[in-house]
Scaffold this motif. Sequence first.
Motif, PDB file in Angstrom:
ATOM      1  N   ALA A  81      81.452  39.921  30.909  1.00 46.51           N
ATOM      2  CA  ALA A  81      80.893  39.424  32.175  1.00 46.51           C
ATOM      3  C   ALA A  81      80.926  37.913  32.228  1.00 46.51           C
ATOM      4  CB  ALA A  81      79.460  39.929  32.340  1.00 46.51           C
ATOM      5  N   LEU A  82      80.598  37.273  31.101  1.00 46.99           N
ATOM      6  CA  LEU A  82      80.601  35.814  31.068  1.00 46.99           C
ATOM      7  C   LEU A  82      82.014  35.276  31.242  1.00 46.99           C
ATOM      8  CD1 LEU A  82      78.895  33.286  30.671  1.00 46.99           C
ATOM      9  CD2 LEU A  82      79.284  33.473  28.203  1.00 46.99           C
ATOM     10  N   ALA A  83      82.966  35.912  30.591  1.00 49.39           N
ATOM     11  CA  ALA A  83      84.349  35.482  30.704  1.00 49.39           C
ATOM     12  C   ALA A  83      84.880  35.646  32.127  1.00 49.39           C
ATOM     13  CB  ALA A  83      85.235  36.255  29.728  1.00 49.39           C
ATOM     14  N   GLU A  84      84.491  36.721  32.761  1.00 53.69           N
ATOM     15  CA  GLU A  84      84.937  36.958  34.136  1.00 53.69           C
ATOM     16  C   GLU A  84      84.374  35.912  35.087  1.00 53.69           C
ATOM     17  OE1 GLU A  84      83.742  40.902  35.018  1.00 53.69           O
ATOM     18  OE2 GLU A  84      85.453  41.851  34.014  1.00 53.69           O
ATOM     19  N   ARG A  85      83.157  35.462  34.843  1.00 55.87           N
ATOM     20  CA  ARG A  85      82.562  34.431  35.705  1.00 55.87           C
ATOM     21  C   ARG A  85      83.259  33.091  35.498  1.00 55.87           C
ATOM     22  NH1 ARG A  85      77.541  36.596  34.104  1.00 55.87           N
ATOM     23  NH2 ARG A  85      77.093  34.766  32.814  1.00 55.87           N
ATOM     24  N   TYR A  86      83.593  32.780  34.248  1.00 52.32           N
ATOM     25  CA  TYR A  86      84.193  31.475  33.962  1.00 52.32           C
ATOM     26  C   TYR A  86      85.675  31.423  34.288  1.00 52.32           C
ATOM     27  CZ  TYR A  86      79.990  29.923  31.470  1.00 52.32           C
ATOM     28  OH  TYR A  86      78.730  29.540  31.158  1.00 52.32           O
ATOM     29  N   PHE A  87      86.378  32.496  33.975  1.00 44.22           N
ATOM     30  CA  PHE A  87      87.830  32.445  34.095  1.00 44.22           C
ATOM     31  C   PHE A  87      88.338  33.568  34.996  1.00 44.22           C
ATOM     32  CE2 PHE A  87      86.572  30.969  29.862  1.00 44.22           C
ATOM     33  CZ  PHE A  87      86.974  29.649  29.958  1.00 44.22           C
ATOM     34  N   LYS A  88      88.117  33.413  36.275  1.00 45.28           N
ATOM     35  CA  LYS A  88      88.605  34.392  37.231  1.00 45.28           C
ATOM     36  C   LYS A  88      90.106  34.198  37.436  1.00 45.28           C
ATOM     37  CE  LYS A  88      84.200  34.487  39.717  1.00 45.28           C
ATOM     38  NZ  LYS A  88      83.516  34.221  40.996  1.00 45.28           N
ATOM     39  N   ASN A  89      90.785  35.302  37.626  1.00 44.60           N
ATOM     40  CA  ASN A  89      92.228  35.218  37.832  1.00 44.60           C
ATOM     41  C   ASN A  89      92.521  34.645  39.212  1.00 44.60           C
ATOM     42  OD1 ASN A  89      92.787  36.363  35.328  1.00 44.60           O
ATOM     43  ND2 ASN A  89      92.620  38.453  36.122  1.00 44.60           N
ATOM     44  N   LYS A 110      87.327  25.654  44.650  1.00 51.67           N
ATOM     45  CA  LYS A 110      88.724  25.194  44.544  1.00 51.67           C
ATOM     46  C   LYS A 110      88.935  24.458  43.227  1.00 51.67           C
ATOM     47  CE  LYS A 110      92.887  24.209  46.030  1.00 51.67           C
ATOM     48  NZ  LYS A 110      93.330  23.243  44.990  1.00 51.67           N
ATOM     49  N   GLN A 111      87.958  23.645  42.836  1.00 54.68           N
ATOM     50  CA  GLN A 111      88.075  22.904  41.589  1.00 54.68           C
ATOM     51  C   GLN A 111      88.083  23.842  40.387  1.00 54.68           C
ATOM     52  OE1 GLN A 111      88.130  19.079  40.765  1.00 54.68           O
ATOM     53  NE2 GLN A 111      89.194  20.536  39.454  1.00 54.68           N
ATOM     54  N   VAL A 112      87.220  24.870  40.417  1.00 53.84           N
ATOM     55  CA  VAL A 112      87.162  25.844  39.324  1.00 53.84           C
ATOM     56  C   VAL A 112      88.491  26.580  39.208  1.00 53.84           C
ATOM     57  CG1 VAL A 112      86.118  28.017  38.578  1.00 53.84           C
ATOM     58  CG2 VAL A 112      84.669  26.133  39.333  1.00 53.84           C
ATOM     59  N   GLU A 113      89.061  26.971  40.329  1.00 52.76           N
ATOM     60  CA  GLU A 113      90.353  27.671  40.310  1.00 52.76           C
ATOM     61  C   GLU A 113      91.435  26.788  39.700  1.00 52.76           C
ATOM     62  OE1 GLU A 113      91.094  28.749  44.315  1.00 52.76           O
ATOM     63  OE2 GLU A 113      89.521  30.286  44.395  1.00 52.76           O
ATOM     64  N   ASP A 114      91.423  25.521  40.040  1.00 52.20           N
ATOM     65  CA  ASP A 114      92.416  24.592  39.483  1.00 52.20           C
ATOM     66  C   ASP A 114      92.218  24.426  37.978  1.00 52.20           C
ATOM     67  OD1 ASP A 114      93.432  24.271  42.012  1.00 52.20           O
ATOM     68  OD2 ASP A 114      92.421  22.354  42.394  1.00 52.20           O
ATOM     69  N   TRP A 115      90.965  24.339  37.530  1.00 53.89           N
ATOM     70  CA  TRP A 115      90.686  24.200  36.097  1.00 53.89           C
ATOM     71  C   TRP A 115      91.117  25.455  35.326  1.00 53.89           C
ATOM     72  CZ3 TRP A 115      85.132  21.896  36.917  1.00 53.89           C
ATOM     73  CH2 TRP A 115      85.239  20.515  37.099  1.00 53.89           C
ATOM     74  N   ASN A 116      90.815  26.631  35.900  1.00 50.99           N
ATOM     75  CA  ASN A 116      91.218  27.887  35.250  1.00 50.99           C
ATOM     76  C   ASN A 116      92.727  27.958  35.097  1.00 50.99           C
ATOM     77  OD1 ASN A 116      88.602  28.779  34.997  1.00 50.99           O
ATOM     78  ND2 ASN A 116      88.644  30.022  36.855  1.00 50.99           N
ATOM     79  N   LYS A 117      93.423  27.567  36.131  1.00 50.70           N
ATOM     80  CA  LYS A 117      94.887  27.577  36.095  1.00 50.70           C
ATOM     81  C   LYS A 117      95.400  26.611  35.027  1.00 50.70           C
ATOM     82  CE  LYS A 117      98.879  27.061  39.204  1.00 50.70           C
ATOM     83  NZ  LYS A 117      99.618  26.022  38.442  1.00 50.70           N
ATOM     84  N   ALA A 118      94.760  25.435  34.950  1.00 51.34           N
ATOM     85  CA  ALA A 118      95.175  24.450  33.954  1.00 51.34           C
ATOM     86  C   ALA A 118      94.948  24.970  32.537  1.00 51.34           C
ATOM     87  CB  ALA A 118      94.414  23.151  34.168  1.00 51.34           C
TER      88      ALA A 118
END
Length: 218
Positions: free
Chosen positions: A210-218, A128-136
């Motif tokens: 692959a690295l980008a997909e792991r870090y910044f999932k939509n 949940k925290q990762v999703e919030d950070w990606n959105k930010a």
Amino acid sequence: MADETTPETGAETQAESRAGTEGHGLEAATLLSGGEGQGSGERGAGDGQKQTDGADGETAAQEVAPPDPEKFNLTMPEGSGYGEAEKTQFVAMARELGLTEKQTRQLVEKSAQARSAGLEAQRAARNKQVEDWNKALREDKEFGGEKFAENVEYFLRGVKHLDVSGELETLLEETGYGSHPGVVKAVARIGRQLNNDKLIGRGVTADDTALAERYFKN
């Protein structure tokens, strides 16, 4: 004369008088205060109980002999993450608390269930925290919007430059800090400063994607 009494009669009268006086002056002992009859019965029962207890005591002592946890057939639940170190701790706990083998197994199972639930809760919170950070980051005026893809490439370039041993990428992945706005922006600035070449159009490798997909999932 009529008032005269024989010695025998006088003695009986005096005995009855004393008995009457003594009976009147002393209250009869109730069961609560331990009457003679009850006391005798209790003593008799107590003596018998002591003998019985003595006989049963030896049997009881044999039945409750402390078990040896070292001989318990303990198997750590699969997927629990428990190994030999945890098994040793459970054995020591069983010895300290005087647990049976069955009780120790139940303790292991309950502990594994609690641990699994705790890890699952941590994982959910991390995601949940990762999703919030990606959105930010996507909405960030400096990093996101139309500049998002370019800045992600700068970030990946910075990670590759800094991560000589490969430990940094693992750390960022496991903790979720690979999406932390502060961390991402700082590493992206390093990637931008490595050279003056524009990264967009240089070609993104499969590893980069692959690295980008792991870090910044939509």
